[in-house]
Scaffold this motif. Structure first.
Motif, mmCIF file in Angstrom:
data_model
loop_
_atom_site.group_PDB
_atom_site.id
_atom_site.type_symbol
_atom_site.label_atom_id
_atom_site.label_comp_id
_atom_site.label_asym_id
_atom_site.label_seq_id
_atom_site.Cartn_x
_atom_site.Cartn_y
_atom_site.Cartn_z
ATOM 1 N N THR A 19 3.955 -7.212 2.309
ATOM 2 C CA THR A 19 4.802 -6.944 2.055
ATOM 3 C C THR A 19 5.732 -7.431 0.871
ATOM 4 O O THR A 19 5.398 -8.516 0.629
ATOM 5 C CB THR A 19 5.735 -6.813 3.449
ATOM 6 O OG1 THR A 19 5.938 -8.846 3.201
ATOM 7 C CG2 THR A 19 5.078 -6.758 4.930
ATOM 8 N N VAL A 20 6.284 -6.982 0.273
ATOM 9 C CA VAL A 20 7.145 -6.570 -0.587
ATOM 10 C C VAL A 20 7.458 -7.857 -1.012
ATOM 11 O O VAL A 20 7.757 -9.112 -1.235
ATOM 12 C CB VAL A 20 7.471 -5.949 -1.174
ATOM 13 C CG1 VAL A 20 8.646 -5.936 -2.516
ATOM 14 C CG2 VAL A 20 7.524 -4.390 -1.041
ATOM 15 N N GLU B 77 0.875 -1.458 0.049
ATOM 16 C CA GLU B 77 -0.152 -0.159 -0.096
ATOM 17 C C GLU B 77 0.805 1.375 -0.210
ATOM 18 O O GLU B 77 0.219 2.345 -0.558
ATOM 19 C CB GLU B 77 -1.106 0.155 1.255
ATOM 20 C CG GLU B 77 -1.399 1.370 1.250
ATOM 21 C CD GLU B 77 -3.226 0.694 1.077
ATOM 22 O OE1 GLU B 77 -3.790 2.022 -0.161
ATOM 23 O OE2 GLU B 77 -3.027 -0.322 -0.266
ATOM 24 N N LYS B 78 2.075 1.423 1.031
ATOM 25 C CA LYS B 78 3.010 2.373 0.700
ATOM 26 C C LYS B 78 3.671 2.918 -0.523
ATOM 27 O O LYS B 78 2.960 3.897 -1.031
ATOM 28 C CB LYS B 78 4.022 2.459 1.643
ATOM 29 C CG LYS B 78 4.669 2.742 1.538
ATOM 30 C CD LYS B 78 6.466 2.685 2.105
ATOM 31 C CE LYS B 78 7.465 3.735 2.492
ATOM 32 N NZ LYS B 78 8.520 4.070 3.650
ATOM 33 N N HIS B 79 3.297 2.172 -1.581
ATOM 34 C CA HIS B 79 3.848 2.205 -2.511
ATOM 35 C C HIS B 79 2.626 2.141 -4.004
ATOM 36 O O HIS B 79 2.684 2.221 -5.237
ATOM 37 C CB HIS B 79 5.301 1.397 -3.294
ATOM 38 C CG HIS B 79 6.417 1.516 -2.323
ATOM 39 N ND1 HIS B 79 6.624 2.729 -2.002
ATOM 40 C CD2 HIS B 79 6.713 0.295 -1.316
ATOM 41 C CE1 HIS B 79 8.162 2.385 -1.392
ATOM 42 N NE2 HIS B 79 7.428 1.558 -0.219
ATOM 43 N N LEU B 80 1.716 0.856 -3.928
ATOM 44 C CA LEU B 80 0.841 0.735 -5.100
ATOM 45 C C LEU B 80 -0.275 0.531 -4.383
ATOM 46 O O LEU B 80 -1.071 -0.119 -4.221
ATOM 47 C CB LEU B 80 1.361 -0.346 -5.749
ATOM 48 C CG LEU B 80 0.216 -0.979 -6.619
ATOM 49 C CD1 LEU B 80 1.132 -0.373 -7.571
ATOM 50 C CD2 LEU B 80 0.969 -2.283 -7.373
ATOM 51 N N PRO B 81 -1.460 1.970 -3.651
ATOM 52 C CA PRO B 81 -2.230 1.736 -3.309
ATOM 53 C C PRO B 81 -3.658 1.558 -3.713
ATOM 54 O O PRO B 81 -3.371 1.793 -5.258
ATOM 55 C CB PRO B 81 -1.960 3.364 -2.271
ATOM 56 C CG PRO B 81 -2.112 4.441 -3.574
ATOM 57 C CD PRO B 81 -0.541 3.606 -3.994
ATOM 58 N N GLY B 82 -3.935 1.018 -3.469
ATOM 59 C CA GLY B 82 -5.438 0.956 -4.129
ATOM 60 C C GLY B 82 -5.719 -0.492 -4.560
ATOM 61 O O GLY B 82 -7.106 -0.142 -4.686
ATOM 62 N N THR B 83 -4.795 -1.399 -4.458
ATOM 63 C CA THR B 83 -5.125 -2.776 -4.516
ATOM 64 C C THR B 83 -6.015 -3.737 -3.733
ATOM 65 O O THR B 83 -6.824 -4.627 -4.367
ATOM 66 C CB THR B 83 -4.006 -2.884 -4.404
ATOM 67 O OG1 THR B 83 -3.372 -3.356 -3.384
ATOM 68 C CG2 THR B 83 -2.843 -2.622 -5.243
ATOM 69 N N GLY B 84 -6.815 -2.986 -2.265
ATOM 70 C CA GLY B 84 -6.969 -3.987 -1.405
ATOM 71 C C GLY B 84 -6.403 -5.403 -0.267
ATOM 72 O O GLY B 84 -6.840 -5.683 0.013
ATOM 73 N N GLU C 21 6.367 -0.716 -12.373
ATOM 74 C CA GLU C 21 6.145 0.000 -13.454
ATOM 75 C C GLU C 21 6.306 1.700 -12.244
ATOM 76 O O GLU C 21 6.264 2.733 -12.589
ATOM 77 C CB GLU C 21 4.635 0.120 -14.014
ATOM 78 C CG GLU C 21 4.843 -1.445 -14.533
ATOM 79 C CD GLU C 21 3.635 -1.738 -15.792
ATOM 80 O OE1 GLU C 21 3.595 -2.035 -16.610
ATOM 81 O OE2 GLU C 21 2.138 -1.623 -15.017
ATOM 82 N N ARG C 22 5.762 1.623 -11.079
ATOM 83 C CA ARG C 22 4.926 3.051 -10.242
ATOM 84 C C ARG C 22 5.864 3.419 -10.786
ATOM 85 O O ARG C 22 5.997 4.643 -10.322
ATOM 86 C CB ARG C 22 4.062 2.186 -8.710
ATOM 87 C CG ARG C 22 3.816 3.528 -8.559
ATOM 88 C CD ARG C 22 2.957 4.686 -8.446
ATOM 89 N NE ARG C 22 1.611 4.454 -9.521
ATOM 90 C CZ ARG C 22 0.687 4.169 -8.506
ATOM 91 N NH1 ARG C 22 0.476 4.368 -7.100
ATOM 92 N NH2 ARG C 22 -0.720 3.820 -8.867
ATOM 93 N N LEU C 23 6.759 2.779 -9.583
ATOM 94 C CA LEU C 23 8.960 3.522 -9.289
ATOM 95 C C LEU C 23 9.320 3.114 -10.433
ATOM 96 O O LEU C 23 10.265 4.676 -9.992
ATOM 97 C CB LEU C 23 8.600 2.868 -7.695
ATOM 98 C CG LEU C 23 8.245 2.072 -7.562
ATOM 99 C CD1 LEU C 23 9.150 1.700 -5.683
ATOM 100 C CD2 LEU C 23 8.179 3.386 -6.011
#
Length: 461
Positions: A104-105, A92-99, A167-169
């Motif tokens: 953790t990574v 959630e810290k890096h890719l919010p909204g997934t549920g 992709e996000r980072l």
């Protein structure tokens, strides 16, 4: 250092060819190709096919399925090494909204996040990724089937999330990041998300008749980081060498070694079967030999990359059939044939360049209570603690630069070894995570917890 393919004796090369020939015939695979690597160099390539016109080479592309996950794991570790994330960060810290943001990574990398094994809806491996355009389509309404962190449960959607994290980072598509940061630096020119000739076609072989059915080769879309890649046995052989030694342009040897360490809680059946999972790598045992790597499958294709680190033998096996050929067993057998026919020659022993008197004072026998052990100093500058009886706790220790040492493996991994000096400056005892090691069993002059009977050792009347 190994020389080219001719270094393997003719009998060994014939045994390797015989093994893949038996596998191709008994597994009824349209084609099989295998490549072996030692010392970072290809030492053997062999192939069999149902037609002389379709015999593959080390440059023939196949789909490699879940071996793609290891590439995605490398990209994720790169982000960690650059300080862009911590493996213990919640998604959630890096890719919010997934549920599933509390996972953790590290748990995603190790398939310990409790996520479902597959996507909802139609079989994702045989349907186009356009049916699952968003992460919500990959996860579905019930993405978790187990509590996070409690057990190993293989999850393809988990690696789709890791691809989205990359992709996000990075601010670029997963496949573009992969090409720029891994494929190009390692020279994997025949690895990519789409096939390029020459490439094998995927087939299903009827279980009760010697007939074939072509399998679709779809673009997996959001699921690509879990299994999209095409590659060759030659490219994967080079990738296997990287998984042994690392490459500072891509990932350090220390980070690659971290990938090879167990990272997921193992189920009882997995322990019995000699199976564990690291960070994007499968860890297996076959006839006493530790092997790391990954298997892969997509409709029409089977793949295995297997590395015998201790034997310095890596093997890649690729086949174009949906099922029937046990690729891990085949790869493990090929590793064994080479390791037994040509055992690894150890590096020559070399002494230390300089001998530090303070370090030499530490070596030799020590006692933890009545258990005898030895502390040794090796040319690589590490101390090793070994039980003299042959059984017991053992570990290597690296220097911390302040006179203390940190354990690298086993029971003492992460624990601090501290030499404690007497008032005269000599080492009186060792403190290892509160355990006191003395030069004599229960040395009365050392601060042994609980004290030592002042009357000392005695017989029985």
């Amino acid at each position: 250092m190994t020389t080219p393919q001719e270094e393997l004796l003719p009998g060994t090369r014939r045994a390797l060819l015989h093994r893949i020939a038996v596998a191709q015939a008994e597994g009824r695979a349209p084609s099989v190709v295998a490549t072996a690597v030692r010392g970072g160099r290809t030492v053997w390539t062999g192939a069999r096919a149902s037609s002389e016109e379709t015999v593959p080479g080390a440059d023939t592309q196949y789909r490699i399925g879940s071996i793609t996950k290891t590439f995605t794991a490398v990209l994720t570790l790169r982000l960690r090494d650059e300080g862009l994330l911590d493996l213990q960060d919640p998604l959630e810290k890096h890719l919010p909204g997934t549920g599933v943001g509390k996972v953790t990574v590290a748990e995603l990398l190790a398939h310990a996040g409790g996520l479902a094994a597959e996507t909802p809806g139609p079989w994702w491996e045989r349907t186009p990724g356009s049916l699952r355009p968003e992460l919500a389509d990959v996860l579905g309404e019930r993405p978790a089937v187990h509590p996070a962190g409690r057990r190993f449960h293989y999850s393809n959607p988990g690696y789709a999330l890791l691809g989205a994290l990359v992709e996000r980072l990075r601010g670029a598509p997963w496949e573009e990041v992969l090409r720029q940061e891994v494929l190009e630096p390692l020279g994997l020119e025949r690895t990519g998300v789409r096939p390029q000739a020459p490439h094998a076609h995927g087939w299903a072989v009827h279980p009760w008749a010697d007939v074939l059915l072509p399998e679709p080769a779809v673009d997996l879309g959001r699921m690509a980081p879990a299994g999209q890649l095409w590659s060759t046995s030659g490219d994967l052989a080079r990738f296997a060498a990287f998984l042994v030694e690392g490459d500072e342009r891509v990932l350090s040897a220390a980070s690659v070694s971290e990938m090879r360490a167990p990272a997921a809680p193992a189920e009882a059946a997995d322990v019995a079967g000699g199976y564990a999972y690291g960070l994007g790598l499968e860890l297996r045992h076959d006839n006493g030999r530790a092997l790391v790597g990954h298997t892969g499958s997509l409709p029409g294709f089977l793949a295995c990359l297997s590395v015998g680190v201790e034997d310095d033998v890596s093997v890649v096996v690729l086949a174009n059939c949906t099922s029937g050929l046990p690729v891990f067993s085949l790869a493990a057998d090929l590793v064994r044939i080479i390791a037994e026919a040509a055992p690894r020659v150890p590096a020559a022993w070399k002494p230390l360049r300089q001998a530090d008197p303070e370090l030499l004072e530490l070596v030799g026998p020590w006692y933890w209570g009545t258990q005898s052990c030895a502390l040794r100093l090796s040319a690589d500058g590490l101390l090793s603690l070994e039980p003299l009886s042959g059984t017991g706790r053992r570990s290597r220790f690296r220097p911390n630069g302040d006179g203390t040492w940190t354990g690298l493996e086993g029971y003492y991994a992460g624990e601090v070894l501290k030499p404690v000096r007497r008032s005269d400056g000599a080492v009186g005892h060792l403190d290892l995570g509160s355990f006191v090691f003395t030069r004599r069993p229960y040395d009365i002059a050392a601060p042994v917890p609980g004290g030592v009977d002042p009357e000392g050792w005695r017989g029985v009347e």
